[in-house]
Design an enzyme around this catalytic site. Structure first.
Site, PDB file in Angstrom:
ATOM      1  N   ARG A 220     -25.861  19.628  13.451  1.00 17.91           N
ATOM      2  CA  ARG A 220     -25.556  18.608  14.447  1.00 17.91           C
ATOM      3  C   ARG A 220     -26.620  17.524  14.507  1.00 17.91           C
ATOM      4  O   ARG A 220     -26.382  16.454  15.029  1.00 17.91           O
ATOM      5  CB  ARG A 220     -25.482  19.258  15.841  1.00 17.91           C
ATOM      6  CG  ARG A 220     -24.313  20.204  16.032  1.00 17.91           C
ATOM      7  CD  ARG A 220     -24.520  21.030  17.287  1.00 17.91           C
ATOM      8  NE  ARG A 220     -24.602  20.227  18.496  1.00 17.91           N
ATOM      9  CZ  ARG A 220     -23.581  19.908  19.262  1.00 17.91           C
ATOM     10  NH1 ARG A 220     -22.389  20.297  18.943  1.00 17.91           N
ATOM     11  NH2 ARG A 220     -23.755  19.204  20.364  1.00 17.91           N
TER      12      ARG A 220
ATOM     13  N   ARG B  84     -33.444  10.745   9.857  1.00 19.64           N
ATOM     14  CA  ARG B  84     -33.263   9.342   9.468  1.00 19.64           C
ATOM     15  C   ARG B  84     -34.517   8.797   8.800  1.00 19.64           C
ATOM     16  O   ARG B  84     -35.630   9.050   9.256  1.00 19.64           O
ATOM     17  CB  ARG B  84     -32.981   8.491  10.701  1.00 19.64           C
ATOM     18  CG  ARG B  84     -31.798   8.988  11.490  1.00 19.64           C
ATOM     19  CD  ARG B  84     -30.860   7.847  11.828  1.00 19.64           C
ATOM     20  NE  ARG B  84     -29.700   8.346  12.546  1.00 19.64           N
ATOM     21  CZ  ARG B  84     -29.675   8.540  13.843  1.00 19.64           C
ATOM     22  NH1 ARG B  84     -30.726   8.251  14.581  1.00 19.64           N
ATOM     23  NH2 ARG B  84     -28.593   9.001  14.418  1.00 19.64           N
TER      24      ARG B  84
ATOM     25  N   ARG C 229     -24.932  31.708  25.986  1.00 19.33           N
ATOM     26  CA  ARG C 229     -26.095  31.290  26.750  1.00 19.33           C
ATOM     27  C   ARG C 229     -25.590  30.506  27.949  1.00 19.33           C
ATOM     28  O   ARG C 229     -24.588  29.775  27.862  1.00 19.33           O
ATOM     29  CB  ARG C 229     -27.008  30.389  25.921  1.00 19.33           C
ATOM     30  CG  ARG C 229     -27.625  31.073  24.761  1.00 19.33           C
ATOM     31  CD  ARG C 229     -28.527  32.201  25.148  1.00 19.33           C
ATOM     32  NE  ARG C 229     -29.847  31.720  25.562  1.00 19.33           N
ATOM     33  CZ  ARG C 229     -30.809  32.514  25.972  1.00 19.33           C
ATOM     34  NH1 ARG C 229     -30.608  33.834  26.080  1.00 19.33           N
ATOM     35  NH2 ARG C 229     -31.988  32.022  26.312  1.00 19.33           N
TER      36      ARG C 229
ATOM     37  N   ARG D  60     -35.406  21.187  28.468  1.00 17.84           N
ATOM     38  CA  ARG D  60     -35.387  19.728  28.546  1.00 17.84           C
ATOM     39  C   ARG D  60     -35.300  19.267  29.993  1.00 17.84           C
ATOM     40  O   ARG D  60     -34.941  20.049  30.880  1.00 17.84           O
ATOM     41  CB  ARG D  60     -34.236  19.156  27.712  1.00 17.84           C
ATOM     42  CG  ARG D  60     -32.856  19.635  28.126  1.00 17.84           C
ATOM     43  CD  ARG D  60     -31.805  19.195  27.100  1.00 17.84           C
ATOM     44  NE  ARG D  60     -30.462  19.568  27.511  1.00 17.84           N
ATOM     45  CZ  ARG D  60     -29.377  19.421  26.758  1.00 17.84           C
ATOM     46  NH1 ARG D  60     -29.460  18.919  25.551  1.00 17.84           N
ATOM     47  NH2 ARG D  60     -28.187  19.777  27.201  1.00 17.84           N
TER      48      ARG D  60
ATOM     49  N   GLU E  15     -33.823  21.995  32.655  1.00 15.63           N
ATOM     50  CA  GLU E  15     -32.834  22.976  32.181  1.00 15.63           C
ATOM     51  C   GLU E  15     -33.513  24.233  31.669  1.00 15.63           C
ATOM     52  O   GLU E  15     -34.413  24.151  30.825  1.00 15.63           O
ATOM     53  CB  GLU E  15     -32.008  22.388  31.036  1.00 15.63           C
ATOM     54  CG  GLU E  15     -31.018  21.368  31.510  1.00 15.63           C
ATOM     55  CD  GLU E  15     -30.045  20.933  30.415  1.00 15.63           C
ATOM     56  OE1 GLU E  15     -29.802  21.699  29.454  1.00 15.63           O
ATOM     57  OE2 GLU E  15     -29.547  19.805  30.538  1.00 15.63           O
TER      58      GLU E  15
ATOM     59  N   TYR F 165     -18.634  26.260  19.657  1.00 21.01           N
ATOM     60  CA  TYR F 165     -19.525  25.209  20.169  1.00 21.01           C
ATOM     61  C   TYR F 165     -18.830  23.879  19.859  1.00 21.01           C
ATOM     62  O   TYR F 165     -18.844  23.420  18.726  1.00 21.01           O
ATOM     63  CB  TYR F 165     -20.828  25.333  19.393  1.00 21.01           C
ATOM     64  CG  TYR F 165     -22.040  24.533  19.847  1.00 21.01           C
ATOM     65  CD1 TYR F 165     -22.050  23.758  21.003  1.00 21.01           C
ATOM     66  CD2 TYR F 165     -23.206  24.585  19.101  1.00 21.01           C
ATOM     67  CE1 TYR F 165     -23.180  23.075  21.384  1.00 21.01           C
ATOM     68  CE2 TYR F 165     -24.354  23.903  19.476  1.00 21.01           C
ATOM     69  CZ  TYR F 165     -24.329  23.145  20.622  1.00 21.01           C
ATOM     70  OH  TYR F 165     -25.459  22.457  20.988  1.00 21.01           O
TER      71      TYR F 165
ATOM     72  N   ASP G  77     -17.808  19.722  20.891  1.00 15.19           N
ATOM     73  CA  ASP G  77     -18.065  18.518  21.673  1.00 15.19           C
ATOM     74  C   ASP G  77     -16.777  18.105  22.380  1.00 15.19           C
ATOM     75  O   ASP G  77     -15.691  18.542  22.009  1.00 15.19           O
ATOM     76  CB  ASP G  77     -18.488  17.369  20.740  1.00 15.19           C
ATOM     77  CG  ASP G  77     -19.885  17.566  20.213  1.00 15.19           C
ATOM     78  OD1 ASP G  77     -20.655  18.316  20.845  1.00 15.19           O
ATOM     79  OD2 ASP G  77     -20.212  16.975  19.173  1.00 15.19           O
TER      80      ASP G  77
END
Ligand code: UDP
Length: 385
Positions: free
Chosen positions: A174, A178, A251, A281, A302, A350, A352
């Site tokens: 995911r 770059r 989780r 995070r 979190e 999982y 999106d």
């Protein structure tokens, strides 16, 4: 006589399906939602004190490469352009994410060009790993030990509660790397945030006289189900079968919120990559809507933990033992009649938001075609391998 359908769950799967079914078939739909609100884990509402639109179950950024899905969601509500920027805190320093030229320059104290960064990364990558079999091998193969240790090992261990070597490689896929200074967290052609929030979008999807939403209504597969022609179940597949073979691993996330003046961290998301920091995070939600102005700010730390009986399941772990269990439940599901399993929890993947929406659109088509031609409707939208 209109068809009578029951949809269990009012997240994107249930809402898109309901929207399409009432559009294409003469039907009445009941939606059972066990929470006191619609929209599942995409639920948003304004914080009372600050007025900020809060993503109640953690950050949701809409991104897709599919124009038809982007057009679909935009036909219900206004989206504004939003670029997700994430920083990483590691060993007392702040770094740019996803790993890009700046991150490499920061971590290795260099001034790489795109070309020299590529060559350097090539020297770090572990070429002895030909076909990465898990998350760790995937990381070592493509970015090498140093970057893996800094940004992925600790974070992933906290996030998933196991060694990264136990996780599928697909989780890391995911995240891009770059060789320029582009720090847009997402690679997709279309990215945005709904101006009125996700709950409003779901409301619009469900806004039809033939759709009745029942909040605080827990579904039981042993309850009154025979009065429906078909049931679309978007809850956890193991819950449908009363955990007969055991529980699938998930989780869950818990949040610690606090309110501050002004701007807390200057960015929507700061990841904490050190293993010894208990949270993964901090999200500062006012940065999701840069077009709004708020004096105060609300932030959410979190914490990730194993899901137990009363927790909301978030991330399917899909360890080997889970996959075996999933196979057993899927086998059993195919023996039921007039039930379909759809979405992140019912297919245990999982996903999106754009995956969920795309799959629900597709599924409603195949379901309608099967119903109208008198063949058996599909049980799942996907095959498991
Ligand atoms: N990840 C990581 N370090 C980071 C960000 C992500 O190790 O700073 C790993 C981690 O295993 C996480 C996965 O990459 O679960 C996917 O990250 P993403 O940001 O897409 O997670 P989500 O927003 O879905 O929780």
């Amino acid at each position: 006589m209109p068809f009578r359908f029951l949809i269990v769950g009012s997240g994107f799967s249930g809402a898109v399906l309901a929207n399409q079914l009432v559009k294409n078939l003469d039907c009445r739909i009941d939606i059972f939602e066990e929470r006191d609100h619609i929209a599942g884990n995409c639920h948003t509402s304004r914080d009372e004190e600050t007025g900020i639109m809060v993503h109640r179950y953690g950050p949701h950024i809409f991104n897709t490469d599919k124009k038809e899905i982007w057009d679909f969601v935009n036909s219900f509500t206004e989206f504004r352009p939003y670029v997700h920027r994430v920083k990483a805190m590691y060993n007392g320093n702040v770094y740019s994410l996803p790993v890009n030229l700046l991150t490499l320059n920061q971590l290795f104290k260099q001034t790489f060009t795109p070309q020299s960064a590529r060559e350097f990364l090539n020297t770090l990558a572990d070429k002895t790993i030909i076909e990465p079999k898990n998350f760790e091998e995937q990381a070592l193969r493509f970015i090498g030990k140093e970057l893996y240790q800094a940004f992925f090992y600790g974070y992933t261990k906290k996030q998933w509660g196991c060694e990264p070597a136990e996780l599928p490689a697909s989780i890391l896929k995911r995240i891009p790397v770059r060789f320029n200074y582009d720090d847009n967290y997402h690679n997709n052609s279309y990215t945005g945030i709904p101006v009125e929030g996700y709950t409003y979008l779901i409301q619009k999807l469900l806004d039809h006289p033939s759709v009745s939403i029942h909040l605080n209504k827990k579904f039981s597969s042993s309850g009154e189900v025979s009065s429906y022609d078909h049931i679309f179940y978007t809850g956890p597949i193991d819950a449908w079968f009363n955990y007969e073979y055991g529980r699938l691993g998930y989780r869950t996330v818990t949040f610690e919120s606090s309110i501050h003046d002004g701007d807390y961290q200057g960015v929507t998301q700061m990841n904490y990559c050190d293993e010894n920091i208990p949270y993964t995070r901090i999200a500062e939600h006012k940065h999701f809507t840069p077009w709004e102005h708020h004096e105060k700010t609300i932030v959410f730390k979190e914490f990730s933990k194993e899901t137990t009986k009363d927790d909301v399941p978030y991330y399917p772990k899909r360890l080997n033992q889970d996959k075996k269990l999933l196979d057993q439940y899927r086998q059993k599901a195919t023996m039921l009649s007039n039930v379909s399993f759809l979405g992140r929890l019912a297919t245990y993947r999982y996903m999106d938001m754009h995956h969920v929406i795309g799959e629900a659109l597709q599924f409603s088509k195949s379901f309608t075609a099967a119903l109208l031609s008198g063949t058996n409707p599909p049980v799942f939208p996907n095959s498991e391998n």
